[in-house]
Design a protein around this motif. Structure first.
Motif, PDB file in Angstrom:
ATOM      1  N   UNK A 110       1.041  -1.192   0.102  1.00 55.48           N
ATOM      2  CA  UNK A 110      -0.173   0.087   0.014  1.00 55.48           C
ATOM      3  C   UNK A 110       0.817   0.990   0.002  1.00 55.48           C
ATOM      4  N   UNK A 111       1.961   1.254   0.870  1.00 54.89           N
ATOM      5  CA  UNK A 111       2.830   2.250   0.891  1.00 54.89           C
ATOM      6  C   UNK A 111       3.375   2.578  -0.463  1.00 54.89           C
ATOM      7  N   UNK A 112       3.883   1.453  -0.952  1.00 52.37           N
ATOM      8  CA  UNK A 112       4.683   1.644  -2.280  1.00 52.37           C
ATOM      9  C   UNK A 112       3.554   2.406  -3.313  1.00 52.37           C
ATOM     10  N   UNK A 113       2.317   1.811  -3.333  1.00 53.30           N
ATOM     11  CA  UNK A 113       1.360   2.361  -4.261  1.00 53.30           C
ATOM     12  C   UNK A 113       1.183   4.031  -3.831  1.00 53.30           C
ATOM     13  N   UNK A 114       1.129   4.236  -2.628  1.00 52.44           N
ATOM     14  CA  UNK A 114       1.053   5.539  -2.358  1.00 52.44           C
ATOM     15  C   UNK A 114       2.115   6.461  -2.968  1.00 52.44           C
ATOM     16  N   UNK A 115       3.494   5.955  -2.821  1.00 56.30           N
ATOM     17  CA  UNK A 115       4.436   6.700  -3.409  1.00 56.30           C
ATOM     18  C   UNK A 115       4.438   6.837  -4.785  1.00 56.30           C
ATOM     19  N   UNK A 116       3.793   5.697  -5.658  1.00 57.90           N
ATOM     20  CA  UNK A 116       3.685   5.841  -7.000  1.00 57.90           C
ATOM     21  C   UNK A 116       2.713   7.047  -7.130  1.00 57.90           C
ATOM     22  N   UNK A 125      -0.162   8.311 -15.709  1.00 53.39           N
ATOM     23  CA  UNK A 125       0.105   6.724 -15.656  1.00 53.39           C
ATOM     24  C   UNK A 125      -0.845   6.158 -14.360  1.00 53.39           C
ATOM     25  N   UNK A 126      -1.307   4.925 -14.708  1.00 53.09           N
ATOM     26  CA  UNK A 126      -2.144   4.399 -13.575  1.00 53.09           C
ATOM     27  C   UNK A 126      -1.485   3.194 -12.982  1.00 53.09           C
ATOM     28  N   UNK A 127      -1.799   3.231 -11.722  1.00 49.39           N
ATOM     29  CA  UNK A 127      -1.280   2.119 -10.935  1.00 49.39           C
ATOM     30  C   UNK A 127      -2.260   1.601  -9.933  1.00 49.39           C
ATOM     31  N   UNK A 128      -2.196   0.300  -9.760  1.00 48.82           N
ATOM     32  CA  UNK A 128      -2.973  -0.260  -8.552  1.00 48.82           C
ATOM     33  C   UNK A 128      -2.259  -1.142  -7.829  1.00 48.82           C
ATOM     34  N   UNK A 129      -2.897  -1.329  -6.582  1.00 45.07           N
ATOM     35  CA  UNK A 129      -2.472  -2.441  -5.687  1.00 45.07           C
ATOM     36  C   UNK A 129      -3.333  -3.545  -5.435  1.00 45.07           C
TER      37      UNK A 129
END
Ligand code: AMP
Length: 502
Positions: A110-116, A125-129
């Motif tokens: 979750x934290x890495x997702x927040x960093x992205x 760019x889209x990201x998901x966790x």
């Protein structure tokens, strides 16, 4: 921090803008070393732990590359556009994941997702966790809507791959974060399966705080001529932390914690326990005694873990009781104290725990409770951190965990060291004999190699002021509690030295 700027490293304009909003003025050492190499397309082996800025070290190059290489874009023209402030924002397509970041714990994912999200806020760019412990429904929906970056824990990702919801055939960037923990948590098989589903031609980054042989082997298998970047936060992190150990019997640990928590200076405290049950029980007991407390551990549902973390983050809970695995990688600023309610048997875990305080260059305090059975753990920790931990003698729950008499033929360590003498004098030897604790000569020798630490003792700073007023004879405390001078202070300094280990 380093001398070069993010622009010097080749970081592009939109990313620089995001970093400025975060007040990142300069790269951290791992960012300084890793980013240019990663922008050049090299594989990377990063020996670094959370707290070093490693997330941005891999996230920035990935974001930059993915933006530049969007379908239809000229990569080479954009690779070198650092500082030009490219706002992008034109493409809207159904993206398939081109970057995959594997993390061992849900919190870390979750934290890495927040960093992205933070670093990529000016890029389209889209990201998901993807993580376990929650319904897969919204994750499947996010995947079918199209994502460029996938941050995932291995188990759930593998499920979704097997169900055909996640397709990994276009992944050009793979990050394995916290490799050693991934291994400890038994994810290696899942990780290998996931890697087998990826294109062979890709950029791979492996980060690990330590390099056990299994990780070295994995690195050899999955990395192609990697650049090795090693930052040594172990000693650095630990050095910034004021570390103290309290010898206390198991049964008195709770009373000691309650005693220490009477100090309002302990305003944001993470308490580490070894077991999930222990964490729950202690949190309940603290809560009952009027201390706002949350706990996180592997038996809690993911949303309960998230809300516990949120309450601790926003200051509604003063204490967070956590197990190692649950707390690994979580980044919470302003943690004033870490308490090792139980010492970890793996020294690296101690380093990780202690790293929860003293974040981003700030100072912090780590207090460890050590009972007789934990003495060997303490020695292991000191061996790894290469520094002895200051013993707090003046507290009302002193225990029997001091070393027992040396083996025959050797000098009695209690008499050969000031702390040992102090312990001997105060009658702990009887309790010690009763505790049945024993140690080996080998250990004794290793630990004797540590120079005793002579550090000023500030009760106010580490919240044991109460201990001094309750359990201290006037001769031990100089007037006004000044730890730096006077005969009392001298005696204190002597008795504070670490005894040679048993
Ligand atoms: P990480 O090791 O990636 O978990 O990062 C640890 C903390 O350092 C996070 O709170 C980041 O926001 C912060 N951080 C990362 N890079 C920098 C930087 N260059 N300057 C200031 N803070 C940073």
């Amino acid at each position: 921090m380093t001398q070069r700027s993010f622009a010097d490293l080749g970081v592009s304009g939109p990313l620089q803008r995001a970093l400025r909003s975060e007040n990142y003025t300069h790269p951290t050492p791992i960012q300084d070393q890793a980013i240019p190499q990663l922008l050049d397309g090299k594989d990377l082996l990063g020996i670094a732990q959370t707290g070093t800025g490693k997330t941005a070290a891999f996230a920035l190059p990935i974001l930059q590359y993915l933006f530049a290489s969007r379908p239809g874009e000229n990569i080479d023209a954009q690779r070198n556009d650092a500082g030009k402030g490219n706002s992008g924002g034109r493409h809207r397509r159904r993206a398939v994941p081109r970057a995959l970041i594997l993390a061992p714990t849900r919190e870390l994912a979750i934290q890495i997702g927040e960093s992205f999200r933070t670093y990529g806020r000016h890029l389209p760019l889209r990201h998901t966790v993807i993580l376990g412990g929650v319904s897969q429904h919204s994750q499947v929906r996010a995947l079918s809507g199209g994502v460029d970056i996938l941050v995932a824990t291995p188990g759930r990702l593998l499920d979704l791959v097997e169900q055909g919801h996640a397709r990994l055939g276009q992944v050009s960037h793979l990050v394995l974060d916290e490799g050693d923990l991934m291994l400890d948590m038994g994810f290696l098989r899942d990780v290998r399966k996931i890697i087998a589903a990826l294109p062979a031609k890709r950029q791979t980054m492996l980060f690990s705080a330590t390099m056990p042989s299994d990780i070295s082997r994995l690195a050899r298998e999955i990395l192609n001529d990697p650049v090795r970047v090693e930052v040594s936060p172990r000693t650095i992190t630990v050095e910034k932390v004021d570390q103290r150990v309290f010898f206390v019997d198991t049964g008195n640990k709770r009373a000691l914690l309650a005693h220490l928590l009477r100090d309002a200076g302990m305003s944001r405290v993470i308490v580490f326990t070894r077991t999930k049950r222990g964490a729950s029980r202690l949190a309940m007991q603290l809560e009952k005694s009027g201390i706002s407390t949350e706990s996180i551990h592997g038996d809690k549902a993911q949303n309960a873990r998230q809300s516990a973390l949120a309450r601790f983050r926003n200051g509604h809970a003063r204490v967070l009781v956590a197990t190692d695995v649950a707390a690994r990688g979580i980044d919470i600023s302003g943690v004033t104290h870490v308490v090792n309610y139980e010492l970890p048997n793996i020294p690296e875990s101690y380093v990780h725990r202690v790293g929860r305080t003293a974040r981003a260059g700030a100072g912090g305090v780590a207090l460890s409770f050590c009972d007789a059975s934990e003495r060997p753990f303490l020695r292991g920790i000191e061996r790894v951190t290469k520094r002895p931990i200051t013993v707090v003698e003046n507290h009302p729950h002193r225990g029997s965990a001091l070393p027992r008499q040396a083996a025959s033929g050797g000098q009695d360590p209690r008499k050969s060291s000031p702390a040992g003498r102090a312990a001997h004098k105060s009658g702990t030897s009887k309790r010690r004999a009763a505790s049945g604790f024993s140690g080996s000569n080998k250990r004794r020798t290793a630990s004797n190699g540590n120079a005793p630490k002579r550090q000023g003792w500030s009760g106010e700073r580490i919240a044991t002021g109460g201990a001094r007023s309750e359990g201290t004879s006037p001769s031990r405390t100089s007037p006004g509690g000044d730890a730096s001078g006077g005969a009392g202070a001298h005696r204190r300094r002597r008795s504070r030295r670490r005894p040679p280990a048993a």
